[in-house]
Design an enzyme around this catalytic site. Structure first.
Site, short mmCIF file in Angstrom:
data_model
loop_
_atom_site.label_atom_id
_atom_site.label_comp_id
_atom_site.label_asym_id
_atom_site.label_seq_id
_atom_site.Cartn_x
_atom_site.Cartn_y
_atom_site.Cartn_z
N PRO A 211 -2.32 2.22 -2.33
CA PRO A 211 -3.07 3.19 -1.54
C PRO A 211 -2.12 4.00 -0.66
O PRO A 211 -1.15 3.46 -0.15
CB PRO A 211 -3.97 2.30 -0.65
N GLY A 214 -0.39 8.99 -2.50
CA GLY A 214 -0.60 10.40 -2.82
C GLY A 214 -1.30 10.66 -4.14
O GLY A 214 -1.18 11.75 -4.70
N GLU A 431 10.23 -16.08 17.19
CA GLU A 431 10.89 -14.80 16.86
C GLU A 431 12.41 -14.95 16.93
O GLU A 431 13.13 -14.40 16.08
CB GLU A 431 10.43 -13.68 17.79
#
Ligand code: ADP
Ligand code: ZN
Length: 602
Positions: A211, A214, A431
């Protein structure tokens, strides 16, 4: 022009029905309110109310001279013999009460019973009032049906408007794809030239791609270049439809297309109707009908009708094979993610009407956005414009773009969300784990930013520099990617001796990669270079032997576990760094690339 008119008519009709329903609603509500007050006025004030039991007693004792009632109402107006003032009462059962009065009268009591006819307005409105839900329902049903029927959702862009609309110039990158499409534009412009030569016109072209790459845009551009109408419809619309409507919608769509031919018919998300046919009943057989109708229409073109059907999908492997036979969607064009140059071109197109400050270099944005779709790139520039406006900047600056990139990739920063210290600590180590593990992996990109500020669904994030477009990914690279992905979970375990749900997405992605390594890329020595797609055929595994599924599973698990152990060992050897980075994160919430590199200089 004709199409334009039908379109406008549809719109007009839809408007008309909307107005009718609004007026009807207002009328019904007004009548309801008026009648409510009217009825209430007929009623009584509290002080003058007589309880039903008292009323019966008073009737029996002959105290009451006159009773006035309205047909259909349970409230009474009473006149007592020795009192001037009128009183009121409510009776639970009017009929029974009237009979009681009649027997009393027959027994010789003097009671005057007056039964008023109901006021016409009140009568009407009260019956309307009770019918209100039914009426509303009917009105709504009629409206829904009218809108469904009329607003045949296929939109027609008139040839004249298509001329000023999308052209190939509006589609950046995709040069080879455009090249392939030029042929189709030619067909549409001068079909006779091809017929004379004895060539057959292609009927259907399948555009495959994620998706936002284009597909719709390029389909529109073909219509624009050829200056023909663009009729579009989305496969997902069929799913919501009532039984039997899907097939008739397809028929109508093609009727319309034939009328305005030459033209382009664009079916978005064709997998919604074109998935492999099943023999089971229910909703799926409804889909089968729609698909069958589509096949009938594709086959039924007159050789002189220049209608080209473009269909878009992200899952070509899901499509029914019948759709892909010659004469149907026998051409397939893959639309991939834009490469660096493509991204720059796309950014250029979407930057045209935006106020960018001079320090913005579209090329460097393109470098930092590997893997982004055209839609995401367009979205970044748009978000940046919004952010710049909100921050009252004179033009879109670098920081606006950076903020927009983050917004599009990880979601909006949630500064307001209150996070407990425990969660913060966990996120910080998670993290930091990703970042430090990546630092020790040859193939992994440099860390660009680490943050424990929640964004979207993520509690924190580690962003990597991505400035290389690759066509191939090596096995080592995939293995190391798994190590980096599992670095978060490994840090939780090693530093806090506890694990959390925060790693669920990492684990999902890692598992998918490991599965692909074994079943798609043939990277497991034990399994060998074999492609297995159980989505397409659930029994495919059995083909390779009874316990082959176990072997595949074992290999996937081995890959994941090896990566997880490696992540843990990297962290165990660098506990000082892990603690330092996590603690800095807790203090400052965000660590930049330079700051992160400084941990490794000493
Ligand atoms: P798809 O149909 O593949 O889901 P769309 O054609 O609807 O994607 O693309 C959505 C938007 O993204 C387009 O309207 C356009 O603004 C932008 N876009 C996508 N690809 C390109 C491209 N190659 N050039 C310019 N804009 C693009
Ligand atoms: Zn993570």
């Amino acid at each position: 022009m004709k199409n334009d008119n039908t379109n406008k008519n549809n719109e007009k009709n839809n408007n008309k029905y909307l107005w009718i329903s609004v007026v009807a609603l207002i009328l019904i509500i007004t009548i309801g309110i008026v009648s409510y007050f009217y009825m209430n006025n007929n009623k009584e004030e509290d002080t003058k109310n007589v309880a039903y039991t008292d009323l019966i007693k008073d009737v029996n004792e002959g105290k009451i001279e006159k009773i006035e009632m309205t047909v259909g109402s349970t409230s009474l107006k009473l006149k007592y013999r020795d009192e001037e003032e009128e009183k009121y009462a409510i009776v639970p059962n009017t009929q029974a009460f009237i009979e009681l009065i009649q027997t009393k009268v027959e027994e010789g009591n003097e009671i005057q019973l007056i039964q008023n006819q109901q006021n016409v307005l009140v009568k009407m409105s009260s019956s309307l009032f009770s019918l209100l839900p039914t009426i509303l329902l009917i009105v709504m049903f009629v409206l829904i049906f009218k809108m469904q029927g009329l607003g045949d959702k296929g939109k027609i862009y008139d040839a004249e408007t298509a001329e000023t609309e999308t052209k190939f110039d509006d589609v950046a990158g995709l040069d080879e794809e455009k090249q392939e499409m030029i042929e189709i534009v030619d067909f549409l412009k001068k079909p006779q030239k091809f017929y004379d030569m004895g060539a057959k016109i292609p009927r259907g072209v399948l555009l495959c791609g994620k998706p936002g790459t284009g597909k719709t845009l390029i389909a529109k551009a073909i219509a624009g270049e050829a200056n023909v109408p663009f009729i579009s419809l989305s496969g997902s619309e069929f799913i919501e439809m009532f039984a039997g409507l899907g097939a008739s919608r397809v028929r109508k769509l093609f009727e319309k297309a034939k009328k305005v031919a030459p033209c382009i018919v664009f079916i978005d998300e064709i997998d919604a109707i074109g998935s492999r046919r099943t023999s089971s009943g229910g909703a799926e057989s409804e889909n089968n009908q729609t698909l069958n109708q589509l096949l009938v229409e594709m086959d039924g073109f007159d050789s002189k009708e220049t209608v080209i059907v473009l269909a878009a999908t992200n899952r070509p492997e899901m499509l029914d094979d019948a759709l892909l036979r010659p004469g149907r969607f026998d051409r397939q064009i893959n639309i991939g993610l834009p490469d660096m140059r493509g991204r720059e071109e796309i950014l250029k197109i979407h930057a045209k009407n935006k106020k960018l400050s001079n320090d913005i270099n579209l090329k460097s944005i393109a470098e930092d956005t590997a893997g982004f779709t055209g839609a995401e790139l367009a979205n970044i520039l748009n978000e940046a414009a919004i952010i710049a406006t909100i921050n009252k900047h004179r033009s879109i600056g670098k920081d606006d773009i950076e903020e927009a990139v983050k917004k599009v990739t990880v979601g909006l920063e949630k500064q307001s969300r209150v996070i407990s210290d425990k969660d913060k600590r966990l996120t910080a180590f998670h993290e930091a784990g990703h970042a430090i593990v990546s630092k020790f992996l040859e193939t992994q990109e440099a860390v660009k930013e680490i943050s424990i500020i929640p964004r979207g669904v993520a509690g924190g994030y580690t962003m990597y520099r991505t400035n290389e477009d690759k066509s191939y990914i090596s096995k080592t690279e995939m293995e190391e990617r798994l190590v980096a992905l599992l670095g978060g979970r490994a840090a939780e375990k090693i530093a806090l001796n506890d694990i959390s749900t925060g790693a669920s997405n990492d684990i999902e992605v890692a598992t998918k990669i490991a599965k692909n390594m074994v079943t798609v890329y043939g990277m497991s020595d034990v399994v060998g270079p074999i492609s297995i797609n159980t989505d397409k055929d659930p029994y495919e595994l059995q083909m390779f032997g009874e316990n082959f599924g176990d072997t595949v599973g074992q290999e996937v698990r081995k890959i994941i576990n090896t990566a997880y152990l490696r992540a843990q060992s990297i962290l165990a050897n660098n506990m000082d760094k892990l603690n330092a980075v996590a603690n800095t994160l807790l203090e400052k919430e965000v660590i930049t690339e330079e700051e992160f590199e400084r941990f490794f200089i000493a």
